[in-house]
Design a protein around this motif. Structure first.
Motif, PDB file in Angstrom:
ATOM      1  N   TYR A 212       0.824  -1.213   0.000  1.00 26.79           N
ATOM      2  CA  TYR A 212       0.000   0.000   0.000  1.00 26.79           C
ATOM      3  C   TYR A 212       0.859   1.264   0.000  1.00 26.79           C
ATOM      4  CZ  TYR A 212      -4.386  -2.508   0.771  1.00 26.79           C
ATOM      5  OH  TYR A 212      -5.478  -3.318   0.629  1.00 26.79           O
ATOM      6  N   LEU A 213       1.974   1.208   0.714  1.00 24.67           N
ATOM      7  CA  LEU A 213       2.800   2.406   0.870  1.00 24.67           C
ATOM      8  C   LEU A 213       3.660   2.683  -0.354  1.00 24.67           C
ATOM      9  CD1 LEU A 213       3.767   4.667   2.798  1.00 24.67           C
ATOM     10  CD2 LEU A 213       5.524   3.072   3.618  1.00 24.67           C
ATOM     11  N   LYS A 214       4.286   1.625  -0.924  1.00 22.97           N
ATOM     12  CA  LYS A 214       5.268   1.821  -1.991  1.00 22.97           C
ATOM     13  C   LYS A 214       4.729   1.530  -3.388  1.00 22.97           C
ATOM     14  CE  LYS A 214       8.672   2.841   0.818  1.00 22.97           C
ATOM     15  NZ  LYS A 214       9.285   4.204   0.828  1.00 22.97           N
ATOM     16  N   VAL A 215       3.796   0.616  -3.521  1.00 20.81           N
ATOM     17  CA  VAL A 215       3.320   0.199  -4.839  1.00 20.81           C
ATOM     18  C   VAL A 215       2.030   0.917  -5.220  1.00 20.81           C
ATOM     19  CG1 VAL A 215       2.614  -1.749  -6.281  1.00 20.81           C
ATOM     20  CG2 VAL A 215       4.434  -2.042  -4.580  1.00 20.81           C
ATOM     21  N   ILE A 216       0.991   0.723  -4.411  1.00 18.75           N
ATOM     22  CA  ILE A 216      -0.296   1.358  -4.700  1.00 18.75           C
ATOM     23  C   ILE A 216      -0.281   2.829  -4.309  1.00 18.75           C
ATOM     24  CG2 ILE A 216      -2.774   1.311  -4.168  1.00 18.75           C
ATOM     25  CD1 ILE A 216      -2.576  -1.658  -3.820  1.00 18.75           C
ATOM     26  N   GLN A 217       0.467   3.126  -3.257  1.00 15.99           N
ATOM     27  CA  GLN A 217       0.588   4.495  -2.745  1.00 15.99           C
ATOM     28  C   GLN A 217      -0.785   5.104  -2.430  1.00 15.99           C
ATOM     29  OE1 GLN A 217       2.990   6.669  -5.576  1.00 15.99           O
ATOM     30  NE2 GLN A 217       4.859   5.572  -5.024  1.00 15.99           N
ATOM     31  N   SER A 218      -1.565   4.303  -1.757  1.00 14.45           N
ATOM     32  CA  SER A 218      -2.899   4.735  -1.348  1.00 14.45           C
ATOM     33  C   SER A 218      -3.292   3.976  -0.096  1.00 14.45           C
ATOM     34  CB  SER A 218      -3.911   4.467  -2.467  1.00 14.45           C
ATOM     35  OG  SER A 218      -5.214   4.849  -2.069  1.00 14.45           O
ATOM     36  N   ARG A 219      -4.135   4.568   0.701  1.00 13.81           N
ATOM     37  CA  ARG A 219      -4.598   3.905   1.910  1.00 13.81           C
ATOM     38  C   ARG A 219      -5.568   2.791   1.556  1.00 13.81           C
ATOM     39  NH1 ARG A 219      -4.016   7.356   6.564  1.00 13.81           N
ATOM     40  NH2 ARG A 219      -5.961   6.606   7.461  1.00 13.81           N
ATOM     41  N   LYS A 220      -5.583   1.763   2.362  1.00 11.41           N
ATOM     42  CA  LYS A 220      -6.411   0.593   2.068  1.00 11.41           C
ATOM     43  C   LYS A 220      -7.883   0.952   1.912  1.00 11.41           C
ATOM     44  CE  LYS A 220      -7.368  -2.366   5.308  1.00 11.41           C
ATOM     45  NZ  LYS A 220      -7.230  -3.449   6.305  1.00 11.41           N
ATOM     46  N   GLU A 221      -8.383   1.803   2.781  1.00 10.10           N
ATOM     47  CA  GLU A 221      -9.800   2.147   2.751  1.00 10.10           C
ATOM     48  C   GLU A 221     -10.190   2.950   1.514  1.00 10.10           C
ATOM     49  OE1 GLU A 221      -7.727   2.754   5.162  1.00 10.10           O
ATOM     50  OE2 GLU A 221      -7.617   4.904   5.632  1.00 10.10           O
ATOM     51  N   ASP A 222      -9.189   3.471   0.780  1.00  8.63           N
ATOM     52  CA  ASP A 222      -9.460   4.199  -0.459  1.00  8.63           C
ATOM     53  C   ASP A 222      -9.375   3.303  -1.687  1.00  8.63           C
ATOM     54  OD1 ASP A 222      -9.753   6.576   0.970  1.00  8.63           O
ATOM     55  OD2 ASP A 222      -7.596   6.997   0.879  1.00  8.63           O
ATOM     56  N   CYS A 223      -9.053   2.029  -1.476  1.00  5.46           N
ATOM     57  CA  CYS A 223      -8.902   1.078  -2.579  1.00  5.46           C
ATOM     58  C   CYS A 223     -10.187   0.272  -2.763  1.00  5.46           C
ATOM     59  CB  CYS A 223      -7.735   0.126  -2.315  1.00  5.46           C
ATOM     60  SG  CYS A 223      -6.129   0.945  -2.256  1.00  5.46           S
ATOM     61  N   SER A 224     -10.368  -0.226  -3.978  1.00  5.07           N
ATOM     62  CA  SER A 224     -11.527  -1.068  -4.261  1.00  5.07           C
ATOM     63  C   SER A 224     -11.339  -2.445  -3.633  1.00  5.07           C
ATOM     64  CB  SER A 224     -11.708  -1.225  -5.771  1.00  5.07           C
ATOM     65  OG  SER A 224     -10.613  -1.957  -6.329  1.00  5.07           O
ATOM     66  N   ARG A 225     -12.416  -3.221  -3.605  1.00  5.22           N
ATOM     67  CA  ARG A 225     -12.319  -4.574  -3.071  1.00  5.22           C
ATOM     68  C   ARG A 225     -11.344  -5.412  -3.888  1.00  5.22           C
ATOM     69  NH1 ARG A 225     -18.721  -6.070  -1.879  1.00  5.22           N
ATOM     70  NH2 ARG A 225     -18.921  -4.866   0.067  1.00  5.22           N
ATOM     71  N   ALA A 226     -11.367  -5.250  -5.218  1.00  6.13           N
ATOM     72  CA  ALA A 226     -10.464  -6.016  -6.073  1.00  6.13           C
ATOM     73  C   ALA A 226      -9.010  -5.679  -5.772  1.00  6.13           C
ATOM     74  CB  ALA A 226     -10.780  -5.742  -7.545  1.00  6.13           C
ATOM     75  N   GLN A 227      -8.719  -4.401  -5.558  1.00  4.32           N
ATOM     76  CA  GLN A 227      -7.350  -4.000  -5.213  1.00  4.32           C
ATOM     77  C   GLN A 227      -6.936  -4.575  -3.864  1.00  4.32           C
ATOM     78  OE1 GLN A 227      -7.983   0.288  -5.668  1.00  4.32           O
ATOM     79  NE2 GLN A 227      -6.447   0.334  -7.295  1.00  4.32           N
ATOM     80  N   GLN A 228      -7.823  -4.531  -2.894  1.00  6.06           N
ATOM     81  CA  GLN A 228      -7.518  -5.074  -1.576  1.00  6.06           C
ATOM     82  C   GLN A 228      -7.216  -6.566  -1.653  1.00  6.06           C
ATOM     83  OE1 GLN A 228     -10.082  -3.974   1.749  1.00  6.06           O
ATOM     84  NE2 GLN A 228     -10.755  -2.130   0.668  1.00  6.06           N
ATOM     85  N   LEU A 229      -8.016  -7.303  -2.430  1.00  4.13           N
ATOM     86  CA  LEU A 229      -7.810  -8.744  -2.545  1.00  4.13           C
ATOM     87  C   LEU A 229      -6.557  -9.054  -3.363  1.00  4.13           C
ATOM     88  CD1 LEU A 229     -11.473  -9.998  -3.051  1.00  4.13           C
ATOM     89  CD2 LEU A 229     -10.065 -10.156  -0.995  1.00  4.13           C
ATOM     90  N   GLY A 230      -6.209  -8.175  -4.325  1.00  5.45           N
ATOM     91  CA  GLY A 230      -4.962  -8.343  -5.053  1.00  5.45           C
ATOM     92  C   GLY A 230      -3.758  -8.203  -4.139  1.00  5.45           C
ATOM     93  N   VAL A 231      -3.795  -7.232  -3.252  1.00  4.53           N
ATOM     94  CA  VAL A 231      -2.730  -7.052  -2.260  1.00  4.53           C
ATOM     95  C   VAL A 231      -2.666  -8.266  -1.344  1.00  4.53           C
ATOM     96  CG1 VAL A 231      -2.037  -5.709  -0.231  1.00  4.53           C
ATOM     97  CG2 VAL A 231      -2.760  -4.539  -2.315  1.00  4.53           C
ATOM     98  N   THR A 232      -3.821  -8.772  -0.949  1.00  7.76           N
ATOM     99  CA  THR A 232      -3.879  -9.962  -0.098  1.00  7.76           C
ATOM    100  C   THR A 232      -3.160 -11.134  -0.749  1.00  7.76           C
ATOM    101  OG1 THR A 232      -5.933  -9.353   1.036  1.00  7.76           O
ATOM    102  CG2 THR A 232      -5.431 -11.694   0.880  1.00  7.76           C
ATOM    103  N   CYS A 233      -3.378 -11.354  -2.042  1.00  6.62           N
ATOM    104  CA  CYS A 233      -2.770 -12.489  -2.743  1.00  6.62           C
ATOM    105  C   CYS A 233      -1.250 -12.348  -2.835  1.00  6.62           C
ATOM    106  CB  CYS A 233      -3.369 -12.632  -4.140  1.00  6.62           C
ATOM    107  SG  CYS A 233      -5.075 -13.206  -4.161  1.00  6.62           S
ATOM    108  N   LEU A 234      -0.768 -11.155  -3.190  1.00  7.39           N
ATOM    109  CA  LEU A 234       0.680 -10.939  -3.285  1.00  7.39           C
ATOM    110  C   LEU A 234       1.361 -11.115  -1.930  1.00  7.39           C
ATOM    111  CD1 LEU A 234       0.825  -7.858  -5.692  1.00  7.39           C
ATOM    112  CD2 LEU A 234       1.553 -10.195  -6.190  1.00  7.39           C
ATOM    113  N   ALA A 235       0.769 -10.530  -0.909  1.00 11.36           N
ATOM    114  CA  ALA A 235       1.338 -10.646   0.438  1.00 11.36           C
ATOM    115  C   ALA A 235       1.238 -12.079   0.943  1.00 11.36           C
ATOM    116  CB  ALA A 235       0.622  -9.697   1.392  1.00 11.36           C
ATOM    117  N   GLY A 236       0.149 -12.780   0.597  1.00 14.50           N
ATOM    118  CA  GLY A 236      -0.041 -14.155   1.036  1.00 14.50           C
ATOM    119  C   GLY A 236       0.996 -15.093   0.457  1.00 14.50           C
TER     120      GLY A 236
END
Length: 327
Positions: A212-236
């Motif tokens: 969120y800080l370096k790649v998306i550069q946006s706060r989680k609550e400002d991201c769509s559900r698809a973006q949040q789940l995409g971050v979840t998969c990469l981090a997972g």
């Protein structure tokens, strides 16, 4: 009031701003219903993913027990298929589904509970310490629940004549080894899963923060559900791969003990060898665990997001802002 409690209010306000007050949650965060939802989500995510990778798990266990015969992934599958038939690849599926389902429910549900609890109690500790302590506390209980299923599963997978599954495996193991047979591998199981869980959860949390800080550069609550789940998969996936390397020695010891190739941990280590502890079955474990952990986090967070809750992780900046405002 701890900084986690302040963060709850910040999170609620951000969600209200995002949805204009229209989005409805199935339950409020950190309520009894929330922990119940996390437990059910953990059960479904862990049970289904472990069921899906049963063939890889069968091969992994046999590679650990008989590394000369099963010395590679492709030839190992061919040997199992040729000598024991295609059904052998699904041997132990019930232990995977029910055992790891119960373990997943305890692991994810209790992790959420302990993370909130320790954050409120240990307000001056850094986030990594909270993540380590929370995941370790949850894993202790999760492995106690898993251990009897794991004891039967490993025997079913490596000893075709032992039993067909849990229904006949449980009474046979109890008859031959007593109640102690179900928990013979508990300490090695803790030795494998505690480091894995601590590294996995901490790596996941920090990976989400970094994305969120370096790649998306946006706060989680400002991201769509698809973006949040995409971050979840990469981090997972990152968390699963790192945790696998750390826990590989203990995983080899567990298989050795369950198949009576050693009487205790020291004998198992001596029999396997120091180098083999870290390298034996590691490629297939990374192949197996990385996608499995990714899918677990995806299913788990999908359940949370569809319930109107935020995806997991990515809380560090809001925690710091809330903590700073209370100073």
């Amino acid at each position: 009031m701890g900084f986690w409690s302040l963060n709850v209010e910040v999170e609620k306000e951000n969600q209200r701003k995002m949805s204009g007050g229209a989005e409805r949650r199935l339950c409020e965060e950190f309520s009894p219903g929330y922990y119940a939802l996390c437990t059910v989500g953990g059960m479904l995510s862990a049970g289904t993913t472990h069921l899906a990778i049963t063939p890889l798990d069968v091969l992994k266990v046999n590679m650990q027990v008989n590394p000369i015969k099963y010395n590679a992934i492709s030839s190992g599958f061919s040997t199992l298929w040729r000598e024991q038939g295609p059904s052998s690849l699904w041997r132990g599926w019930s232990g995977k589904f029910f055992g790891y389902g119960i373990q997943g429910g305890c692991k994810f549900g209790l992790y959420e509970y302990f993370k909130k609890f320790y954050s409120d109690v240990l307000v001056d500790r850094n986030k990594s310490f909270i993540f380590f302590l929370s995941s370790a506390s949850a894993q202790v209980f999760a492995d106690v629940a898993l251990c009897p299923f794991e004891a039967v599963k490993v025997r079913v997978q490596t000893q075709p004549s032992f039993a067909k599954g849990l229904v006949d495996g449980f009474p046979k193991l109890y008859k031959t080894e007593g109640f102690a047979g179900f928990y013979k591998g508990l300490f090695p199981l803790w030795g494998r899963n505690l480091p894995f869980s601590m590294i996995m959860f901490s790596t996941f949390e920090h990976s989400v923060d970094l994305l969120y800080l370096k790649v998306i550069q946006s706060r989680k609550e400002d991201c769509s559900r698809a973006q949040q789940l995409g971050v979840t998969c990469l981090a997972g996936y990152t968390a699963g791969a790192v945790g696998t390397v750390i826990s590989n020695p203990a995983d080899n010891v567990v298989s050795c003990l369950y198949n009576k190739q050693a009487e205790n941990v020291m004998q198992a280590v001596k029999k396997i060898g120091i180098v083999n502890l870290f390298t034996r079955s590691l490629p297939i474990r990374i192949t197996l665990v990385g996608p499995a952990v990714t899918l677990q986090w995806f299913i788990y967070d999908s359940i949370k997001v569809l319930s109107g809750l935020p995806a997991s992780g990515g809380l560090s900046r809001r925690l710091e802002d809330a903590n700073a405002s209370s100073a």
